[in-house]
Design an enzyme around this catalytic site. Structure first.
Site, PDB file in Angstrom:
ATOM      1  N   THR B  13       0.817  -1.212   0.000  1.00 38.97           N
ATOM      2  CA  THR B  13       0.000   0.000   0.000  1.00 38.97           C
ATOM      3  C   THR B  13       0.851   1.262   0.000  1.00 38.97           C
ATOM      4  O   THR B  13       0.636   2.175  -0.797  1.00 38.97           O
ATOM      5  CB  THR B  13      -0.893   0.008   1.260  1.00 38.97           C
ATOM      6  OG1 THR B  13      -1.642  -1.208   1.273  1.00 38.97           O
ATOM      7  CG2 THR B  13      -1.851   1.174   1.235  1.00 38.97           C
ATOM      8  N   LYS B 205       7.779   3.360  18.010  1.00 38.24           N
ATOM      9  CA  LYS B 205       7.813   4.768  17.619  1.00 38.24           C
ATOM     10  C   LYS B 205       8.377   5.629  18.749  1.00 38.24           C
ATOM     11  O   LYS B 205       9.141   6.572  18.508  1.00 38.24           O
ATOM     12  CB  LYS B 205       6.410   5.213  17.228  1.00 38.24           C
ATOM     13  CG  LYS B 205       5.918   4.521  15.942  1.00 38.24           C
ATOM     14  CD  LYS B 205       4.422   4.696  15.729  1.00 38.24           C
ATOM     15  CE  LYS B 205       3.971   4.051  14.423  1.00 38.24           C
ATOM     16  NZ  LYS B 205       2.490   3.975  14.313  1.00 38.24           N
TER      17      LYS B 205
END
Lengths: 436, 436
Positions: B13, B205
């Site tokens: 994607t 993250k």
């Protein structure tokens, strides 16, 4: 490794912050650059006032040429403000091959093109992150990591004084004049607050955002600029009743080969993130074709946040110098020759929702006549409030419209203001409830 | 001017988004760089599936070496994800002198040091803006214009799946399991959602944010990581009663030579800007010693926003190539040799406010015993709610504490859980109401 020497023009609050940051965080800066940024000389007309920091003897001078022409100085920070002599000094520094860092939005909004052209000829950088949103790194984000986007819109709360006043009016239900007076006493508004409260400062900043977002020159005089001095407690309270807050919003939109560029009090829904930007904080919300909506929030002014942005710019230029290159990015992010001149759409052609406030005699048939006039101009009504009833007295009627063209709204208001039951000039506040 | 050739590993994607962006906005990119960024070759195991964009014949290959060793390719984008073979491919590309752009937070959180060292030896850039916050340009802001700041704290809502689930639980009063199931049906959660809902993705993250903000290596295994699967509708509803929302928050704090590094459900006041970050949106709030508090908000995932961050990184590297230089900035913003190893504070030592929920038999004296136990451990109570009354039945008691050390809270809870009127293991949610 070589030290990088810096010159500073203007030793006021912001300049003091820059000197303090360069001293306090010199170890951190060296951990990132591998070299020191050294403030070599500061030029100011006043070299006697104590700014609360100790500088080496001889660093301060009243002779601007000791900054502008010193061959050791690689970067000149301009913090004088205003058009002249700031412009002359900046151009002279560029002629001498200095990179420029400035916080002067007024200068760039009005004389940017001349300065950018001079910088292109000399192959030097002109960076100005501190000119918009204080410490918020929005300009470098637009020129930097978001550079691959075509931007559709940019919205900003860009003036801390206005936002502080509107926030207090909203929280206290107080009137503009009283809050302004108190804000002046507290140091949140200048003795002459015209540039802030009449939206001029916001328009300067919008001009820079428009140039970076849309790659266009902006004719500053064509930015529609309204301030907040006409906003009353009654407007703030009606806005709240409808679920909105009033903010002084800078609005930029791209519409094909034209842009919208306007600064005015604007109603935004209370549940939108921008509505929570209170007090002296600033925020900028943009929408790019790939990144989608993005918002940046932080302190829009003050010694320390502004110094953060300025030293960030210094470090950016320092990385170029250390890599042995001159200019890496054009001031607006677009290469010279690729900057367009998009026209600014006349206000009559903009489409918006509106909050209209009428001051009318309370008698039967009034609303029908107002609604009829709006209808004849193609304006449809979304909702209406009439607070209180007192037959024969003056009462406010507030109407929220669906989207309409401004020239139609203006025409309807002119017609309505001629009706015999209207007691005061009708009032208009634009609504933005689609910040995409 | 020379074109800059790019290779892509992984054509899912995000890779499709990158290809689309490079095609759609090639004119814009050229207006800014003066040259074109050309996607030369894409390596993927699947070269037959239609991704909905048309590519020149021969661009797709299953042979990764056609990307990694092609001397014309200057930049390699790694979008395979996971540890292996992504790590091998990235190291091989670096060996061949390619600059790296990646969105792979797992890889960098665990194997970053090895990759950064290899990149330093070869003098190439490793950029990874897309790895944190999708399109939000927060990493480049920390490394860029905010680089002069010592950061004290960083808070993030970094996982769209968790935030979507918590937002719907808050809005609908629904339970975790039901919302997760529906989120999977709608495509907002993976079939195996473990990495997202157990906080691992958020911790990856956070690890990168900590490295950039504090200039430190982070031992990923030492980040305290709790997900949202234990959060129930009752927690969400009590939070609301106290004026809070529950968010899965990544929390980083600097405390001298140690850092706090933790991911857990956290109650934040509803009137804080982070509380308005709903649905799949992400936000990061940091506080620097000069810039003060700053917040960034935007789409944290998805094809287009992620592509924006990746192509922004490509343009950054392209500016270096065009200027004739190699590497301009180290991956973490700090020079090699200047990256520290700050220890992570054990959870027992952190200080926080807590929301404690007890499931007790409704009988006189219960609250006194709970309060007594908390008091003996030095924990003072800010407020308390017991909803409903039904003598002899099980009821929840919820207590908000003032600041306390976690090991004291844990000890008190262990003691309380041994009391005969306690019906279930007591529950703890940390509160952050000072995001500075």
């Amino acid at each position: 490794m070589q030290e990088i020497q810096i010159g500073l023009l203007g030793f006021g609050t912001i300049g003091t912050g820059v000197a303090k940051l360069l001293m306090n965080n010199s170890a951190l800066i060296e951990e990132k650059l591998g070299t020191r940024l050294v403030l070599k000389r500061i030029a100011d007309l006043d070299i006697t006032t104590d700014r609360g920091i100790s500088l080496p003897a001889g660093m301060l001078t009243t002779n601007v040429d000791e900054v502008l022409t010193d061959p050791e100085i690689a970067i000149v920070i301009e913090l004088i403000g205003g058009y002249d002599p700031a412009k002359r000094f900046v151009l002279r520094a560029i002629e001498h091959g200095k990179h420029i860092v400035t916080a002067n939005k007024a200068l760039l909004a009005v004389h940017g093109e001349e300065i950018y052209a001079a910088a292109a000829r000399q192959g030097v950088e002109v960076l100005f992150e501190a000119a918009v949103g204080g410490g918020i790194p929005v300009l470098s984000a637009i020129k930097g990591n978001m550079a691959a986007n075509n931007f559709a819109t940019v919205f900003g709360i860009l003036n801390g004084t206005c936002n502080y006043i509107l926030t207090r009016m909203t929280q206290e239900g107080a009137d503009f004049g009283a809050v302004l007076k108190n804000a002046q006493e507290l140091g949140y508004a200048e003795a002459d607050p015209t540039f802030d409260i009449e939206g001029v400062d916001t328009a300067h900043k919008l001009s820079l955002l428009l140039s970076l977002c849309f790659g266009t020159r902006v004719d500053f005089d064509h930015i529609h600029t309204e301030g907040i001095s006409a906003i009353s407690a009654i407007d703030v309270n009606f806005a709240r009743d409808f679920g909105y807050k009033i903010k002084l919003l800078a609005i930029g939109k791209r519409d094909g080969d034209r842009i919208e560029a306007r600064v005015h009090p604007t109603m935004i829904p209370v549940n939108y993130p921008l509505a929570d930007v209170d007090g002296v904080f600033n925020a900028i919300r943009l929408s790019g074709d790939f990144v989608g909506p993005v918002m940046f929030y932080g302190r829009g002014a003050g010694m320390d946040p502004t110094a953060s942005a300025i030293v960030g710019d210094l470090m950016d230029i320092a990385r170029n110098i250390l890599a042995g290159i001159g200019r890496r990015t054009a001031p607006l992010g677009y290469l010279e020759g690729r900057v367009k001149t998009l026209g600014i759409k006349p206000m009559g052609e903009i489409v918006s929702k509106y909050c209209l406030r009428f001051s009318t005699l309370d008698k039967p048939g009034v609303l029908a006549k107002i609604a009829g006039s709006l209808g004849r101009h193609g304006i449809s009504i979304e909702s209406m409030i009439q607070k209180g009833r007192s037959a024969g007295e003056t009462v406010p009627i507030v109407i929220m419209t669906h989207e309409a063209q401004e020239k139609d709204v203006r025409a309807a208001l002119a017609e309505i203001d001629d009706l015999d039951f209207i007691r005061e000039k009708s009032n208009l506040i634009r609504i933005e409830d689609n910040l995409e």
